[in-house]
Design an enzyme around this catalytic site. Structure first.
Site, mmCIF file in Angstrom:
data_model
loop_
_atom_site.group_PDB
_atom_site.id
_atom_site.type_symbol
_atom_site.label_atom_id
_atom_site.label_comp_id
_atom_site.label_asym_id
_atom_site.label_seq_id
_atom_site.Cartn_x
_atom_site.Cartn_y
_atom_site.Cartn_z
ATOM 1 N N TYR A 47 20.170 76.091 13.755
ATOM 2 C CA TYR A 47 20.477 76.060 15.198
ATOM 3 C C TYR A 47 19.192 76.246 16.011
ATOM 4 C CZ TYR A 47 25.381 76.734 13.796
ATOM 5 O OH TYR A 47 26.615 76.614 13.217
ATOM 6 N N SER A 76 34.428 75.804 16.045
ATOM 7 C CA SER A 76 34.949 74.894 17.076
ATOM 8 C C SER A 76 36.436 75.167 17.357
ATOM 9 C CB SER A 76 34.738 73.429 16.665
ATOM 10 O OG SER A 76 33.375 73.155 16.409
ATOM 11 N N PRO A 77 36.816 76.434 17.551
ATOM 12 C CA PRO A 77 38.234 76.747 17.754
ATOM 13 C C PRO A 77 38.773 76.208 19.081
ATOM 14 C CG PRO A 77 36.902 78.683 18.179
ATOM 15 C CD PRO A 77 35.969 77.648 17.627
ATOM 16 N N LEU A 78 37.848 75.867 19.996
ATOM 17 C CA LEU A 78 38.274 75.261 21.272
ATOM 18 C C LEU A 78 38.020 73.763 21.259
ATOM 19 C CD1 LEU A 78 36.779 78.000 23.640
ATOM 20 C CD2 LEU A 78 39.201 77.594 23.121
ATOM 21 N N ALA A 79 37.798 73.202 20.060
ATOM 22 C CA ALA A 79 37.461 71.776 19.935
ATOM 23 C C ALA A 79 36.319 71.435 20.902
ATOM 24 C CB ALA A 79 38.687 70.893 20.154
ATOM 25 N N GLN A 80 35.322 72.307 20.880
ATOM 26 C CA GLN A 80 34.113 72.145 21.697
ATOM 27 C C GLN A 80 34.429 72.050 23.190
ATOM 28 O OE1 GLN A 80 31.769 69.074 19.677
ATOM 29 N NE2 GLN A 80 30.973 70.690 18.346
ATOM 30 N N GLY A 81 35.470 72.714 23.608
ATOM 31 C CA GLY A 81 35.809 72.771 25.036
ATOM 32 C C GLY A 81 36.959 71.862 25.414
ATOM 33 N N LEU A 82 37.342 70.942 24.534
ATOM 34 C CA LEU A 82 38.461 70.033 24.848
ATOM 35 C C LEU A 82 39.733 70.821 25.183
ATOM 36 C CD1 LEU A 82 39.431 66.778 24.164
ATOM 37 C CD2 LEU A 82 40.826 68.134 22.635
ATOM 38 N N LEU A 83 39.973 71.904 24.427
ATOM 39 C CA LEU A 83 41.229 72.635 24.593
ATOM 40 C C LEU A 83 41.237 73.550 25.822
ATOM 41 C CD1 LEU A 83 41.851 73.413 20.800
ATOM 42 C CD2 LEU A 83 43.053 71.730 22.224
HETATM 43 N N1 NAP Z 1 29.641 75.807 10.042
HETATM 44 C C1 NAP Z 1 29.552 74.702 10.741
HETATM 45 O O1 NAP Z 1 29.350 73.591 10.209
HETATM 46 C C2 NAP Z 1 29.724 74.796 12.230
HETATM 47 C C3 NAP Z 1 29.908 73.626 12.999
HETATM 48 C C4 NAP Z 1 30.092 73.769 14.376
HETATM 49 C C5 NAP Z 1 30.075 75.046 14.954
HETATM 50 N N2 NAP Z 1 29.866 76.150 14.183
HETATM 51 C C6 NAP Z 1 29.843 77.527 14.764
HETATM 52 O O2 NAP Z 1 31.019 77.701 15.552
HETATM 53 C C7 NAP Z 1 30.665 78.077 16.883
HETATM 54 C C8 NAP Z 1 31.711 77.549 17.841
HETATM 55 O O3 NAP Z 1 31.936 76.166 17.694
HETATM 56 P P1 NAP Z 1 31.505 75.105 18.807
HETATM 57 O O4 NAP Z 1 30.464 75.701 19.649
HETATM 58 O O5 NAP Z 1 31.242 73.821 18.091
HETATM 59 O O6 NAP Z 1 32.840 74.836 19.638
HETATM 60 P P2 NAP Z 1 33.854 75.750 20.505
HETATM 61 O O7 NAP Z 1 33.628 77.167 20.259
HETATM 62 O O8 NAP Z 1 35.187 75.173 20.219
HETATM 63 O O9 NAP Z 1 33.478 75.334 22.002
HETATM 64 C C9 NAP Z 1 32.456 75.991 22.683
HETATM 65 C C10 NAP Z 1 32.350 75.415 24.099
HETATM 66 O O10 NAP Z 1 33.623 75.461 24.744
HETATM 67 C C11 NAP Z 1 33.463 75.823 26.118
HETATM 68 N N3 NAP Z 1 34.155 77.119 26.310
HETATM 69 C C12 NAP Z 1 33.980 78.266 25.597
HETATM 70 N N4 NAP Z 1 34.780 79.244 26.051
HETATM 71 C C13 NAP Z 1 35.497 78.714 27.062
HETATM 72 C C14 NAP Z 1 36.481 79.233 27.919
HETATM 73 N N5 NAP Z 1 36.922 80.494 27.824
HETATM 74 N N6 NAP Z 1 37.015 78.402 28.868
HETATM 75 C C15 NAP Z 1 36.606 77.120 28.984
HETATM 76 N N7 NAP Z 1 35.662 76.567 28.181
HETATM 77 C C16 NAP Z 1 35.106 77.365 27.228
HETATM 78 C C17 NAP Z 1 31.967 75.912 26.360
HETATM 79 O O11 NAP Z 1 31.474 74.638 26.770
HETATM 80 P P3 NAP Z 1 31.392 74.147 28.324
HETATM 81 O O12 NAP Z 1 31.463 75.329 29.206
HETATM 82 O O13 NAP Z 1 30.086 73.431 28.401
HETATM 83 O O14 NAP Z 1 32.567 73.201 28.470
HETATM 84 C C18 NAP Z 1 31.425 76.227 24.982
HETATM 85 O O15 NAP Z 1 30.091 75.867 24.774
HETATM 86 C C19 NAP Z 1 29.256 77.519 17.077
HETATM 87 O O16 NAP Z 1 28.545 78.178 18.105
HETATM 88 C C20 NAP Z 1 28.664 77.784 15.705
HETATM 89 O O17 NAP Z 1 28.257 79.146 15.592
HETATM 90 C C21 NAP Z 1 29.713 76.044 12.834
#
Ligand code: NAP
Length: 326
Positions: free
Chosen positions: A62, A201-208
């Protein structure tokens, strides 16, 4: 905050059911900029600590080490109260390389111990015997606490455990209302054997969160070119987002919080959402205390079953078009 307890050699460790993912820290692909990397990220970590978050996840890849550095500095003196997890990318998974890379990660984190050292993804060619030999040596000298894997099938998770000769505590996999394959075998296995599924990605990267629509798509490169955020798929996700809103309204919470509460329903699952602001982090943490009813859980699962995103060649064409427009 709610916690999952794991017994370790030295102590009972409390892992917060909602942790903090830090891929966003110092990574160009999220596009959050310099001020986020220098100040915002630190504020998020400090607030997470105040709110009882113990699980912090990063990886050597990262921001090419920046995430580990930012996280380590932000945790500072509070090291004793956290469960610090990082990952090795197993490009050359030989035992001496693994040992050297763990030392480098620990240095960037400013620490002498990595609580959970995860293999970021299975190496497609080399099996896990060599990497687990390195892992065992790291555990023996106390640099690594627990071993973990990521993006592993159940068979390969068990094979890694056999190769290590002791518990491979966790498997970090994509898990959310739009990615439910871990329910088939990984979550039942974790539940039955005191292991842990870490949902990324529990929020589907913000989609949810419901914030993005076909007319208002995310600007950053990572999501603008992701199949899930194609206009077609954002439209198709409409019904799922509406159901999330209904459930959220009943609890006076946001759709994102409902999505997180849904994801950590199994006691063997913890989630590590990323956050672009302190406010998001605060909301995500609060989701740990939300109890969905069986009816709400079922309604969300059913809406998720009906969500059929465009995939395959059609999605590929959309992604290429999105890339060409940038
Ligand atoms: N092991 C692996 O291969 C792998 C792969 C991917 C991720 N990960 C790990 O998992 C973590 C989380 O996954 P991710 O970052 O891909 O996706 P995520 O947690 O599903 O989505 C994060 C994004 O969602 C939005 N968000 C977060 N909280 C929110 C809220 N309360 N209300 C509205 N929007 C919100 C933000 O983006 P905006 O505000 O810009 O919309 C934020 O950057 C990563 O940081 C990483 O540590 C691991």
């Amino acid at each position: 905050m709610r916690y999952l307890s794991i017994g370790t050699d030295q102590k009972a460790t409390k892992i917060s059911r909602i942790g903090l993912g830090t891929w966003q820290f110092g990574s160009r692909e999220w596009g959050y900029g310099q001020s986020y990397a220098e100040h915002g990220a630190r504020d998020i970590v400090r607030r997470a600590l105040e709110l009882g978050v113990t699980l912090f996840d990063t990886a050597e890849i990262y921001g090419f080490g920046r995430s580990e550095r930012i996280l380590g500095e932000a945790i500072g003196e509070d090291r004793e109260s956290v469960f610090l997890a990082t990952k090795i990318l197993p490009v050359l998974p030989l035992a001496p390389v693994v040992e050297q890379r763990a030392v480098a990660s620990a240095n960037r984190l400013g620490d002498r111990r990595i609580d959970l050292y995860q293999v970021h993804q299975p190496n497609p060619v080399i099996r896990d015997g060599t990497i687990m030999r390195g892992m065992r040596a790291l555990q023996r000298v106390g640099l690594v606490g627990e071993a973990g894997v990521s993006n592993y099938s159940l068979d390969r998770w068990r094979a890694a455990e056999a190769a290590l000769g002791s518990r491979v505590l966790s498997n970090q996999v994509r898990y959310s209302l739009v990615a439910r394959s871990p329910e088939r075998d990984l979550i039942p296995f974790a539940q039955a054997h005191d292991h842990v599924v870490i949902a990324y990605s529990p929020l589907a990267q913000g989609l949810l969160s419901g914030r993005y629509t076909a007319d208002s798509r995310p600007a950053n490169r990572l999501r603008a070119t992701s199949p899930l955020f194609l206009p077609d798929n954002l439209e198709r996700a409409g019904e799922l987002i509406s159901t999330l809103r209904e459930v959220a309204d009943a609890h006076a919470i946001t759709p994102a919080q409902a999505a997180l509460a849904w994801a950590i329903r199994s006691p063997a699952v913890v989630a590590i959402p990323g956050a672009s602001s302190v406010e998001q982090l605060e909301r995500n943490v609060a989701a740990a205390d939300v109890d969905l009813t069986d009816v709400e859980y079922g309604a969300l699962a059913a809406a998720s079953d009906r969500f059929r995103p465009v995939t395959g060649p059609a999605a590929f064409r959309g992604v290429v078009r999105a890339r060409l427009r940038r």
